[in-house]
Design a protein around this motif. Structure first.
Motif, PDB file in Angstrom:
ATOM      1  N   SER A 194       0.825  -1.207   0.000  1.00  0.00           N
ATOM      2  CA  SER A 194       0.000   0.000   0.000  1.00  0.00           C
ATOM      3  C   SER A 194       0.855   1.251   0.000  1.00  0.00           C
ATOM      4  O   SER A 194       0.586   2.220  -0.700  1.00  0.00           O
ATOM      5  CB  SER A 194      -0.935  -0.014   1.217  1.00  0.00           C
ATOM      6  OG  SER A 194      -1.688   1.162   1.279  1.00  0.00           O
ATOM      7  N   GLU A 195       1.931   1.227   0.813  1.00  0.00           N
ATOM      8  CA  GLU A 195       2.821   2.372   0.883  1.00  0.00           C
ATOM      9  C   GLU A 195       3.537   2.579  -0.447  1.00  0.00           C
ATOM     10  O   GLU A 195       3.734   3.699  -0.904  1.00  0.00           O
ATOM     11  CB  GLU A 195       3.841   2.172   2.006  1.00  0.00           C
ATOM     12  CG  GLU A 195       3.225   2.278   3.405  1.00  0.00           C
ATOM     13  CD  GLU A 195       4.238   1.954   4.491  1.00  0.00           C
ATOM     14  OE1 GLU A 195       5.409   1.689   4.152  1.00  0.00           O
ATOM     15  OE2 GLU A 195       3.853   1.955   5.671  1.00  0.00           O
ATOM     16  N   ALA A 243       1.403   4.347  -3.076  1.00  0.00           N
ATOM     17  CA  ALA A 243       1.037   5.737  -2.818  1.00  0.00           C
ATOM     18  C   ALA A 243       1.778   6.647  -3.784  1.00  0.00           C
ATOM     19  O   ALA A 243       2.920   6.395  -4.169  1.00  0.00           O
ATOM     20  CB  ALA A 243       1.367   6.111  -1.377  1.00  0.00           C
ATOM     21  N   GLU A 259       4.380  12.937  -3.371  1.00  0.00           N
ATOM     22  CA  GLU A 259       3.791  14.247  -3.083  1.00  0.00           C
ATOM     23  C   GLU A 259       4.538  15.378  -3.772  1.00  0.00           C
ATOM     24  O   GLU A 259       4.122  16.535  -3.704  1.00  0.00           O
ATOM     25  CB  GLU A 259       3.770  14.485  -1.568  1.00  0.00           C
ATOM     26  CG  GLU A 259       2.827  13.541  -0.833  1.00  0.00           C
ATOM     27  CD  GLU A 259       2.594  13.957   0.604  1.00  0.00           C
ATOM     28  OE1 GLU A 259       2.526  15.173   0.875  1.00  0.00           O
ATOM     29  OE2 GLU A 259       2.500  13.062   1.463  1.00  0.00           O
ATOM     30  N   ASN A 305      -5.640   5.339  -5.032  1.00  0.00           N
ATOM     31  CA  ASN A 305      -4.928   6.586  -4.740  1.00  0.00           C
ATOM     32  C   ASN A 305      -5.847   7.773  -4.454  1.00  0.00           C
ATOM     33  O   ASN A 305      -5.367   8.896  -4.286  1.00  0.00           O
ATOM     34  CB  ASN A 305      -3.993   6.948  -5.897  1.00  0.00           C
ATOM     35  CG  ASN A 305      -2.898   5.931  -6.122  1.00  0.00           C
ATOM     36  OD1 ASN A 305      -2.726   5.429  -7.226  1.00  0.00           O
ATOM     37  ND2 ASN A 305      -2.156   5.610  -5.067  1.00  0.00           N
ATOM     38  N   ASP A 336      -4.849   9.883  -1.481  1.00  0.00           N
ATOM     39  CA  ASP A 336      -3.471  10.359  -1.376  1.00  0.00           C
ATOM     40  C   ASP A 336      -3.470  11.887  -1.289  1.00  0.00           C
ATOM     41  O   ASP A 336      -4.171  12.555  -2.066  1.00  0.00           O
ATOM     42  CB  ASP A 336      -2.658   9.916  -2.593  1.00  0.00           C
ATOM     43  CG  ASP A 336      -2.326   8.426  -2.548  1.00  0.00           C
ATOM     44  OD1 ASP A 336      -2.933   7.720  -1.719  1.00  0.00           O
ATOM     45  OD2 ASP A 336      -1.470   7.984  -3.327  1.00  0.00           O
TER      46      ASP A 336
END
Length: 280
Positions: free
Chosen positions: A34-35, A38, A41, A245, A248
């Motif tokens: 899952s990480e 992601a 950013e 996502n 996110d």
């Protein structure tokens, strides 16, 4: 006998501990996966289609950069590859499609893509060379409609929303002329190739025309249409991401960069009503 029972107990205990370990490892693996899925950013790779959508996204790239978000733009010449690339992880998001198209793509390709923010509307309009108001059309007026299912149903939806026909319940987004329940003006619907409708407008009382074909014919949707599709239409375009996502933090940053007053002003100035910001 006691010794055998003791050995069996030990084997059972080891099995239980191993199973617990497997569960923990599986849980940890899922968390790590899952990480890893992601979105960054700091940078996104976004797909769009050539032309106006590309021009708008180039402006979004500028606005996002001011907020510390780098966007790499990839431009496509068709409507399938941007979704395929997104589903396969080659893109982080895309911007070019309305939700009915996305829903059909997900169904046809077993993908899991979701909308996250409205962008623009390419408004379909109803045009007439003879009448300035749809109310003035005579009983039995000839109305041209695109003959493909998506745009044909879209045109019928616009006429229903304007109050000129009633469609069968639940048929708003996939209607055909066979789904018309009420037609007070006895409109005579003539299905034609979408690209040819502007050329045949003089032979019709009115016709529904897609924005791109209207512009090619010298028509300005916000000035020349006697009925213009509204921004609460299901056919507004969206930013799209993989469903995993949606939450996110960077997705919210992307939507905010697109739905920016600077981008809105650019769309209104550059496209003169052929594209309309739809997030208000």
């Amino acid at each position: 006998m006691k010794k055998l029972s003791f050995i069996l107990s030990i084997i059972l205990l080891v099995g239980i501990l191993a199973a617990c370990g497997d569960k923990n490892e599986s849980s940890n693996d899922k968390e790590k996966e899952s990480e890893s899925n992601a979105l960054s950013e700091e940078k996104l790779v976004i797909g769009t289609t050539a032309g106006p959508q590309e021009q708008i996204m180039e402006k979004v790239v500028e606005v996002a950069a001011e907020e510390g978000l780098e966007i790499e733009l990839k431009v496509f010449s068709d409507y399938i590859l941007p979704n395929t690339a997104l589903a396969e992880g080659d893109l982080d998001a895309n911007s070019y499609q309305h939700k009915p198209f996305l829903d059909q793509f997900n169904e046809d390709h077993d993908t899991d893509l979701s909308v996250v923010g409205k962008t623009i509307l390419n408004p379909m309009g109803v045009y007439s060379e003879e009448y300035d108001n749809f109310d003035d059309l005579p009983d039995g007026a000839k109305i041209g409609l695109p003959n493909d299912p998506t745009n044909g149903s879209r045109a019928l939806y616009i006429l229903e929303k304007a109050g000129y026909i009633t469609l069968k319940e639940g048929k708003d987004e996939n209607a055909s002329i066979m789904d018309i329940e009420d037609n007070p003006k006895n409109l005579d619907f003539i299905e034609l190739e979408a690209a040819q409708i502007p050329k045949q407008l003089s032979e019709l009382d009115a016709a529904a025309i897609n924005t791109n074909f209207a512009i090619e014919a010298g028509l300005v949707p916000t000035e020349d249409a006697i009925i213009l599709e509204s921004t609460d239409s299901p056919y507004v375009n969206y930013l799209v991401v993989r469903t995993e996502n949606i939450e996110d933090p960077v997705v919210e940053k992307l939507v905010k960069a697109y739905q920016n007053d600077e981008v809105k002003a650019f769309i209104e100035e550059e496209f003169k009503g052929s594209m309309i910001p739809s997030w208000d």
